[in-house]
Design an enzyme around this catalytic site. Structure first.
Site, short mmCIF file in Angstrom:
data_model
loop_
_atom_site.label_atom_id
_atom_site.label_comp_id
_atom_site.label_asym_id
_atom_site.label_seq_id
_atom_site.Cartn_x
_atom_site.Cartn_y
_atom_site.Cartn_z
N GLU A 72 0.79 -1.23 0.05
CA GLU A 72 0.07 0.13 0.01
C GLU A 72 0.96 1.22 0.04
O GLU A 72 0.37 2.24 -0.64
CB GLU A 72 -1.03 -0.05 1.19
CG GLU A 72 -2.34 -1.04 1.11
CD GLU A 72 -1.72 -2.43 1.86
OE1 GLU A 72 -0.66 -2.82 2.10
OE2 GLU A 72 -2.63 -3.17 1.64
N PHE A 134 -11.41 -7.40 13.97
CA PHE A 134 -10.49 -8.06 12.91
C PHE A 134 -10.23 -6.88 11.78
O PHE A 134 -11.12 -6.33 11.31
CB PHE A 134 -10.73 -9.13 12.29
CG PHE A 134 -9.85 -9.75 11.30
CD1 PHE A 134 -8.58 -10.30 11.51
CD2 PHE A 134 -10.10 -9.92 9.77
CE1 PHE A 134 -7.66 -10.54 10.80
CE2 PHE A 134 -9.27 -10.14 8.92
CZ PHE A 134 -8.00 -10.59 9.16
N GLN A 135 -8.99 -6.59 11.77
CA GLN A 135 -8.53 -5.46 10.75
C GLN A 135 -9.08 -4.03 11.03
O GLN A 135 -9.51 -3.36 10.27
CB GLN A 135 -8.50 -5.85 9.41
CG GLN A 135 -7.53 -7.04 9.08
CD GLN A 135 -7.83 -7.53 7.72
OE1 GLN A 135 -8.58 -7.25 6.92
NE2 GLN A 135 -6.44 -8.01 7.22
N LYS A 184 -17.55 -0.93 5.90
CA LYS A 184 -18.05 -1.68 4.95
C LYS A 184 -19.34 -1.90 4.68
O LYS A 184 -20.03 -1.80 3.59
CB LYS A 184 -17.55 -3.32 5.29
CG LYS A 184 -17.83 -4.23 4.14
CD LYS A 184 -17.18 -5.85 4.44
CE LYS A 184 -17.34 -6.57 3.26
NZ LYS A 184 -16.65 -8.09 3.59
N MET A 498 24.09 8.16 3.29
CA MET A 498 24.01 9.34 3.84
C MET A 498 24.30 9.34 5.62
O MET A 498 24.98 10.26 6.04
CB MET A 498 22.86 10.16 3.74
CG MET A 498 22.61 11.35 4.11
SD MET A 498 23.69 12.76 3.70
CE MET A 498 23.02 13.60 2.11
C1 LIG Z 1 12.13 5.03 5.84
C2 LIG Z 1 13.38 5.63 6.28
N1 LIG Z 1 14.11 5.22 7.17
C3 LIG Z 1 15.39 5.73 7.34
C4 LIG Z 1 15.87 6.97 7.00
C5 LIG Z 1 17.06 7.63 7.38
N2 LIG Z 1 17.97 7.82 6.33
C6 LIG Z 1 18.05 8.89 5.62
S1 LIG Z 1 19.49 8.72 4.39
C7 LIG Z 1 19.68 6.98 4.86
C8 LIG Z 1 20.56 6.02 4.13
C9 LIG Z 1 20.08 5.90 2.76
O1 LIG Z 1 20.89 5.10 2.13
P1 LIG Z 1 20.70 4.53 0.64
O2 LIG Z 1 19.25 4.18 0.15
O3 LIG Z 1 21.55 3.38 0.16
O4 LIG Z 1 21.01 5.84 -0.26
P2 LIG Z 1 22.56 6.90 -0.21
O5 LIG Z 1 22.53 7.69 1.21
O6 LIG Z 1 23.52 5.60 0.04
O7 LIG Z 1 22.51 7.47 -1.52
C10 LIG Z 1 18.88 6.67 5.90
C11 LIG Z 1 18.71 5.42 6.49
C12 LIG Z 1 14.87 7.69 5.94
N3 LIG Z 1 15.16 8.58 5.43
N4 LIG Z 1 13.93 7.05 5.58
#
Ligand SMILES: Cc1ncc(C[n+]2csc(CCOP(=O)(O)OP(=O)(O)O)c2C)c(N)n1
Length: 588
Positions: A72, A134-135, A184, A498
């Site tokens: 979803e 449920f749900q 529903k 990052m």
């Molecule tokens: C759903 C979610 N969980 C955690 C984060 C925190 N977060 C920000 S950037 C990042 C790393 C992303 O890694 P990747 O997808 O490999 O991209 P890169 O930075 O290596 O380009 C994380 C864990 C987020 N933004 N979104």
């Protein structure tokens, strides 16, 4: 102020119009109401609470095409991609309980990025609400903080009016998501029902016109300033103000810096464009904001990734804030002058009042431009090249070259997202579709699917991280099923890049839980889904891998193994300001 929906007066059979076929069910009314709004596309996933709706949707399949997703969250991001590439309202249908909770990330994402959606969620029958059935979840409660409005519809005869109001709310003012939660039994119940165009509608278009006196004062302040800068955001895109923004900026020779959400709202290659501002913005943009005496903020919300430490943000500047959402004005930064109105209308007023005689060629302005040019010359965006490793910045430059700068690019969140913002010069609005506010990993692939559906002739490329891709990669199946030939470019650095960068720079290189080098073979994964897979591991393979994927007729994944510990520069550390900007790791 949101009006309560207008409820149709119940009619007895005797009062029904002579040509009224029968007493329709709630599900039938819902479908008619959606068709009335011009909906021809729904992204969704079925379940018990929405079975009546799905049954009806099957009968309406020649009028509305339903796209069956694999999760979803993917449905909502697809609707966002569909909406953001076109400006239309995206529509989602999911079941109660986990269907609704899985959709929440997407709903919150759309809320933060002002994307108009109508999300229909099934609910347990009315008599079971509050029994931990449920749900059952309290969808209205859960989504309340991240929607423009939501409804729990209790009577089938309310449905037509609720749907009309929901679409109006989603697209008006500052756009955003609206949730309609339907038990529903309401979808099964029959009711008297008049035609939709008879549904009462409580809204007159209450668009606030910019006050002439404010516009004149603002223009005066702009003329009197020595070091002005235009700071523009997603509001430019949503109001379609890019053309008039350009006219205005050119007429007054103003430097322009777009936010991440505003990229493409002012052409990147334009000589007055300084590039993005904020945490990973250009040196020139951040210095210009920091030294400006007048910040003209249009369709922006002074996000912390832009301002850094508020107390030292644009410390010498008076601020004019123009935004359609009065709640945004004064929320983070107190403006000297504000205009709560549509960006396009305000900028048009500026242009018509400014006339042709306002080329600001006075000495102060010339000196201002000289300083800006010096900042640009001394600290351009740059990176250190390599002959044995693929540099991620070089990947984006090559993607730009091979797509002639014309692709729609979606992204996940992380380093790759910032490199896209820095190294793919966007020239049009709606060309970059990224998760700006919520920062949702996994946004890129489903958003690309929605954008490709809406723009079948466009090249649509999702640039994703190896981390983010693994959050929604099941939507490859959706892309393949509907023959939506998106290209997914994975910037594969084996890390949550990052986060790793922050740990390197601000936590003494303690790499805590960021190694994701144990991952599937992305080429084989693509093939397992029926897509094509390409890979580049050395610089000499890069062009061939991207070209092959772009030339492939169907869905294609490009696994690009990039240098593992590359950092995004410039960087303004969180909570700091432009003077603390680290420009490059060569020490410059
Ligand atoms: C759903 C979610 N969980 C955690 C984060 C925190 N977060 C920000 S950037 C990042 C790393 C992303 O890694 P990747 O997808 O490999 O991209 P890169 O930075 O290596 O380009 C994380 C864990 C987020 N933004 N979104």
């Amino acid at each position: 102020m949101i009006a309560t929906p207008v409820v149709e007066k119940k009619r007895t059979p005797a009062e029904m119009p002579a040509n009224s076929a029968s007493f329709p069910t709630g599900a039938e009314i819902l479908i008619e109401a959606l068709c009335f709004e011009g909906v021809d596309t729904i992204f969704g996933y079925p379940g018990g609470a929405v079975l009546h709706i799905y049954d009806e949707l099957w009968r309406a399949r020649h009028r509305i095409t339903h796209y069956l997703v694999r999760h979803e969250q993917g449905a909502v991001h697809m609707a966002e991609g569909y909406s953001r590439s076109t400006g239309r309202v995206g529509v989602v249908l999911v079941t109660s309980g986990p269907g609704a909770t899985n959709a929440v990330t997407g709903i919150a994402n759309a809320y933060m990025d002002s994307t108009p959606l109508v999300v229909i969620t099934g609910q347990v029958p009315k008599h079971l609400i509050g029994t931990d059935a449920f749900q059952e979840v309290d969808t209205v409660g859960i989504t309340r903080p991240c929607v423009k409005h939501n409804y729990l519809v209790r009577e089938p005869q309310d449905l037509a009016a609720v749907v009309r109001e929901a679409f109006h709310l989603a697209r008006s003012g500052r756009p955003g998501p609206v949730v309609i939660d339907i038990p529903k039994d309401v979808t099964a119940a029959r009711t008297s029902y008049s035609r939709l165009d008879h549904v009462g509608f409580p809204f007159s278009e209450q668009r606030q016109k910019p006050k002439q006196a404010d516009v004149v004062r603002a223009l005066q302040a702009i003329r009197n300033s020595s070091r002005p800068i235009l700071y523009v955001g997603g509001g430019i895109v949503n109001s379609g103000a890019d053309g008039v923004l350009r006219e205005f900026a050119e007429a007054l020779r103003l430097p322009v810096t777009p936010t991440l959400m505003g990229l493409g709202g002012f052409e990147s290659g334009h000589p007055q464009c300084l590039g993005m501002l904020g945490m990973h913005g250009t040196y020139a943009a951040n210095m210009a904001v920091s030294e400006s005496d007048l910040l003209i903020a249009v369709g922006v919300r002074f996000d912390d990734r832009v301002t850094g430490k508020l107390a030292t943000f644009a410390p010498q500047a008076k601020i004019i804030h123009i935004d359609i959402d009065p709640a945004n004005i004064g929320k983070n930064v107190a403006p000297t002058l504000s205009i709560a109105a549509d960006a396009k209308e305000v900028l048009s007023e500026f242009v018509s009042l400014a006339g042709n005689d306002v080329h600001e060629d006075n000495e102060a302005r010339t000196a201002w431009w000289d300083r800006i040019r010096e900042w640009q010359r001394s600290q351009p965006l740059r990176f250190t090249g390599s002959t044995d490793q693929i540099k991620p910045q070089a990947v984006i430059r090559e993607l730009h070259r091979l797509t002639k700068g014309e692709a729609i690019i979606t992204t996940d969140v992380g380093q790759h997202q910032m490199w896209v913002a820095q190294f793919y010069p966007f020239t049009k609005t709606r060309q970059l579709i990224t998760s700006g506010g919520l920062g949702t990993m996994g946004f890129g692939l489903p958003a690309a699917v929605g954008a490709q559906l809406a723009c079948p002739n466009a090249i649509v490329v999702a640039v994703v991280g190896d981390g983010g891709f693994q959050m929604t990669n099941q939507e490859l199946a959706t892309a393949v099923q509907y023959n939506l030939p998106v290209k997914i470019l994975i910037m594969n650095n084996g890390y949550l890049g990052m986060v790793r960068q922050w740990q390197e720079m601000f936590y003494d290189r303690t790499y805590s839980e960021v190694d994701i080098s144990v991952a599937p073979d992305f080429v084989k994964l693509a093939e397992a889904y029926g897509a094509a897979g390409f890979r580049a591991t050395t610089p000499d393979e890069l062009t061939e891998a991207i070209s092959a994927a772009l030339n492939h007729k169907g869905v294609a994944v490009i696994d690009i193994v990039v240098s593992k510990e590359e950092n995004v520069f410039p960087i303004v550390p969180a909570g700091a300001n432009a003077n603390d900007m680290i420009v490059h790791n060569d020490g410059a």
